[in-house]
Design an enzyme around this catalytic site. Sequence first.
Site, PDB file in Angstrom:
ATOM      1  N   GLY A 202     -18.893 -41.357  62.189  1.00 12.08           N
ATOM      2  CA  GLY A 202     -18.688 -40.960  60.799  1.00 12.08           C
ATOM      3  C   GLY A 202     -19.104 -42.082  59.871  1.00 12.08           C
ATOM      4  N   PRO A 204     -19.274 -45.222  57.166  1.00 10.05           N
ATOM      5  CA  PRO A 204     -18.565 -46.495  57.219  1.00 10.05           C
ATOM      6  C   PRO A 204     -17.275 -46.455  56.411  1.00 10.05           C
ATOM      7  CG  PRO A 204     -20.720 -46.718  56.130  1.00 10.05           C
ATOM      8  CD  PRO A 204     -20.601 -45.313  56.587  1.00 10.05           C
ATOM      9  N   GLY A 205     -16.308 -47.231  56.844  1.00  7.11           N
ATOM     10  CA  GLY A 205     -15.065 -47.387  56.093  1.00  7.11           C
ATOM     11  C   GLY A 205     -14.130 -46.213  56.168  1.00  7.11           C
ATOM     12  N   THR A 206     -14.326 -45.324  57.127  1.00  8.91           N
ATOM     13  CA  THR A 206     -13.464 -44.145  57.203  1.00  8.91           C
ATOM     14  C   THR A 206     -12.304 -44.346  58.174  1.00  8.91           C
ATOM     15  OG1 THR A 206     -15.132 -43.257  58.703  1.00  8.91           O
ATOM     16  CG2 THR A 206     -15.099 -42.386  56.480  1.00  8.91           C
ATOM     17  N   GLY A 207     -12.216 -45.518  58.784  1.00  9.31           N
ATOM     18  CA  GLY A 207     -11.044 -45.815  59.612  1.00  9.31           C
ATOM     19  C   GLY A 207     -11.282 -45.732  61.108  1.00  9.31           C
ATOM     20  N   THR A 209     -12.406 -48.184  63.166  1.00 10.64           N
ATOM     21  CA  THR A 209     -11.800 -49.371  63.775  1.00 10.64           C
ATOM     22  C   THR A 209     -10.287 -49.257  63.763  1.00 10.64           C
ATOM     23  OG1 THR A 209     -13.641 -50.581  62.812  1.00 10.64           O
ATOM     24  CG2 THR A 209     -11.844 -51.880  63.728  1.00 10.64           C
ATOM     25  N   HIS A 425     -22.509 -23.340  46.796  1.00  8.36           N
ATOM     26  CA  HIS A 425     -23.429 -23.273  47.929  1.00  8.36           C
ATOM     27  C   HIS A 425     -22.659 -23.042  49.236  1.00  8.36           C
ATOM     28  CE1 HIS A 425     -27.217 -24.627  50.037  1.00  8.36           C
ATOM     29  NE2 HIS A 425     -26.325 -24.813  51.001  1.00  8.36           N
ATOM     30  N   GLU A 426     -21.653 -23.852  49.466  1.00 11.43           N
ATOM     31  CA  GLU A 426     -20.903 -23.740  50.724  1.00 11.43           C
ATOM     32  C   GLU A 426     -20.109 -22.435  50.778  1.00 11.43           C
ATOM     33  OE1 GLU A 426     -21.606 -25.618  53.111  1.00 11.43           O
ATOM     34  OE2 GLU A 426     -22.750 -27.067  51.914  1.00 11.43           O
ATOM     35  N   ASP A 503     -31.167 -25.638  55.510  1.00  7.80           N
ATOM     36  CA  ASP A 503     -30.895 -24.215  55.757  1.00  7.80           C
ATOM     37  C   ASP A 503     -32.199 -23.458  55.977  1.00  7.80           C
ATOM     38  OD1 ASP A 503     -28.241 -24.753  55.240  1.00  7.80           O
ATOM     39  OD2 ASP A 503     -28.357 -24.120  53.136  1.00  7.80           O
TER      40      ASP A 503
HETATM   41  P1  ADP Z   1     -14.787 -48.111  59.931  1.00 12.85           P
HETATM   42  O1  ADP Z   1     -14.480 -48.738  61.247  1.00 12.85           O
HETATM   43  O2  ADP Z   1     -14.819 -46.615  59.996  1.00 12.85           O
HETATM   44  O3  ADP Z   1     -15.976 -48.646  59.235  1.00 12.85           O
HETATM   45  P2  ADP Z   1     -12.345 -49.381  59.172  1.00 12.85           P
HETATM   46  O4  ADP Z   1     -11.409 -48.840  60.161  1.00 12.85           O
HETATM   47  O5  ADP Z   1     -12.857 -50.751  59.423  1.00 12.85           O
HETATM   48  O6  ADP Z   1     -13.553 -48.403  58.950  1.00 12.85           O
HETATM   49  O7  ADP Z   1     -11.649 -49.309  57.743  1.00 12.85           O
HETATM   50  C1  ADP Z   1     -11.581 -50.440  56.877  1.00 12.85           C
HETATM   51  C2  ADP Z   1     -10.272 -50.463  56.144  1.00 12.85           C
HETATM   52  O8  ADP Z   1     -10.179 -49.353  55.257  1.00 12.85           O
HETATM   53  C3  ADP Z   1      -9.071 -50.319  57.052  1.00 12.85           C
HETATM   54  O9  ADP Z   1      -8.655 -51.564  57.537  1.00 12.85           O
HETATM   55  C4  ADP Z   1      -8.042 -49.710  56.115  1.00 12.85           C
HETATM   56  O10 ADP Z   1      -7.428 -50.674  55.307  1.00 12.85           O
HETATM   57  C5  ADP Z   1      -8.869 -48.828  55.216  1.00 12.85           C
HETATM   58  N1  ADP Z   1      -8.910 -47.447  55.716  1.00 12.85           N
HETATM   59  C6  ADP Z   1     -10.003 -46.756  56.069  1.00 12.85           C
HETATM   60  N2  ADP Z   1      -9.702 -45.498  56.449  1.00 12.85           N
HETATM   61  C7  ADP Z   1      -8.368 -45.387  56.360  1.00 12.85           C
HETATM   62  C8  ADP Z   1      -7.444 -44.335  56.629  1.00 12.85           C
HETATM   63  N3  ADP Z   1      -7.858 -43.139  57.075  1.00 12.85           N
HETATM   64  N4  ADP Z   1      -6.133 -44.578  56.431  1.00 12.85           N
HETATM   65  C9  ADP Z   1      -5.735 -45.787  55.984  1.00 12.85           C
HETATM   66  N5  ADP Z   1      -6.549 -46.798  55.718  1.00 12.85           N
HETATM   67  C10 ADP Z   1      -7.859 -46.627  55.887  1.00 12.85           C
HETATM   68 ZN    ZN Z   2     -26.482 -25.009  53.056  1.00 15.71          ZN
END
Ligand code: ADP
Ligand code: ZN
Length: 601
Positions: A202, A204-207, A209, A425-426, A503
């Site tokens: 997914g 970046p930054g979606t959690g 790790t 659209h969706e 599509d």
């Molecule tokens: P990824 O590995 O997907 O790039 P990370 O896990 O490193 O993202 O997320 C970075 C930081 O963002 C986490 O340490 C947290 O503080 C915050 N974060 C991201 N997603 C979430 C979530 N779903 N719930 C809580 N905190 C989140």
């Molecule tokens: Zn479409």
Amino acid sequence: MRYKLISSKIERVTIIKSNKAFVLILMLVIALISVTFIYLISKDKPEEISYNLFLKLLDKGAVMEVNIGQDSKIEVILDNGRKTITENPRTEGFKEELLLKDVVVNEKDIEITEAIMPIIILLSLVLMVISMRRDFSGQAEKEMATISKMDDDLPQIDIRLKDVAGNEEAKRSLKEMVDFIKNPEDYIKFGARMPRGLLLYGPPGTGKTLLAKALAGEANVPFYPVSGSDFVQVYAGLGAGRIRELFKKARGVGKSVIFIDEIDCIGKKRKASDFGGSEEGDRTLNALLTEMSGFKENEGIIVVAATNRIDVLDDALLRPGRFDRQLEVELPDINARYRILKLHSKNKPLNSGIDLRKLAEETIYFSGAKLESLLNEAAIMAVKEKSKDITKEHIEKSYLKVLVGDEKLERSHIDMKDKEITAYHEAGHALIAKLIDKNNRVTRVSIIPSTRGVGGFSINLPQDKIYRTRKDLASNIMVALGGRAAEEIIYGKDYITTGASSDLEKATETIISIVGNLGMDDEYGLLNIKVLSAMGLTGENNLIERSSSILSDLYKETKKLLEDSREYLEKMTRELIIKETIDEEEVNRILEISPEGHTIN
Ligand code: ADP
Ligand code: ZN
């Protein structure tokens, strides 16, 4: 745990430094070679003139300077600055003749420089290689040291699943794995095989790790994080060695979670055309695959990998026994954003004027990491201003700060119209699926972009059938066209968007197949286009005409269906704009369909 992270960070920095030195040296070498090249080429560049012409020019006084050496040619510089060469007459009085005509004569031996040049190049190359060698062996020692460090202190993780907001599906799956790690014996008893690899993919930054850490935290086992990019900088077999070392350490400890971030760095699809560098990558990837297959059953070690792009991964990684569990980690929808904001503001003094619900509404397309940094920046501002709590103004300033440099977010913030277009659209796709057949299951509709593109909807067509009928295929096409049709109905022909490009790809593929491969069109007949073209026969024109005409008819039909149900289209769009994602139950509620699939009224 904290100590461990810090120490490995320091090492990473030195590795990067020595890497910089390497890049510098490499650039120097390249520069040197290019200069030499240019020198050698430009040396040969002057145009050659005949000796007769030279003499004529000499007579006219057009020759300024002549360079004479042992060479068979001499260099002549004319009064307009042009350089030419001509035959060296090698006569006794030649120099005097020139001098009498006021020509500057230089006697320089080009041969010597020419002879020396290759030696200079060779020498500098040897020097470069020696210094590079020294650099790499230093790096290798450091790399190995990082791994040996691992058992110095066992990294225990204090993150739990409750620290991850949203991502409910992924969390459910992880809970199951926690049990796998904790009680492998139970699974052995029933002959069940524990999953070895879990792939989280997914934006970046979606959690991702965070989820991997939570898995280790919940199972109360050590967590070994590495990054795919660490292996790329490594030279000659070191990547593969590092992988083996890593698994050896983990095995020595027993139950544990190994986390490989940016797995795409070592696990990209292999191409036959790749040269050089990828060979090393292959070795690393092979080592990983071998180690993963070599796990004893139910050892209690789980390898979690993360990537932003699953589509570039080598298929070998996704096979059973490797990363056979794949979970998508998505950008948070409005509810998930609210929960993330709440979670990260728990330890922060927020002014009562701050409405987190509203903030969640205003942060569409923000990742969890962005939301966290939004609150963090606001807290830092509040501290700097010696404020007694975090105010709305801090949040607002921080919001702008977080947005800077992120074009996509900036745009999305300003242009809420995009949100509406995507919603129509969706909704168009989803509605067509249900209108064609109420038993088609639309399990999810979303306007949040995912790795597959902007927005999205999932439909499960009913029974898994071995054969698909012409009607099934035509229905698929209509569902694909539903997005564009909705846009046209609402905004008019001039305002349809580029959002339908994939599509249309899908629709085109299907219709060509219906007509040209499957013999499902009476007018075109039963001939198969693949066979025809293999035999050098053509039939494409007819095929394209027929396909295009059928596709137009299907599009008209799709539009008609939506127009007749415009009320539902509006209703679903409204819900999508408010909630951003709606699940199956909500879809059915909007369409007034009872769980059994019958319309209520
Ligand atoms: P990824 O590995 O997907 O790039 P990370 O896990 O490193 O993202 O997320 C970075 C930081 O963002 C986490 O340490 C947290 O503080 C915050 N974060 C991201 N997603 C979430 C979530 N779903 N719930 C809580 N905190 C989140
Ligand atoms: Zn479409």
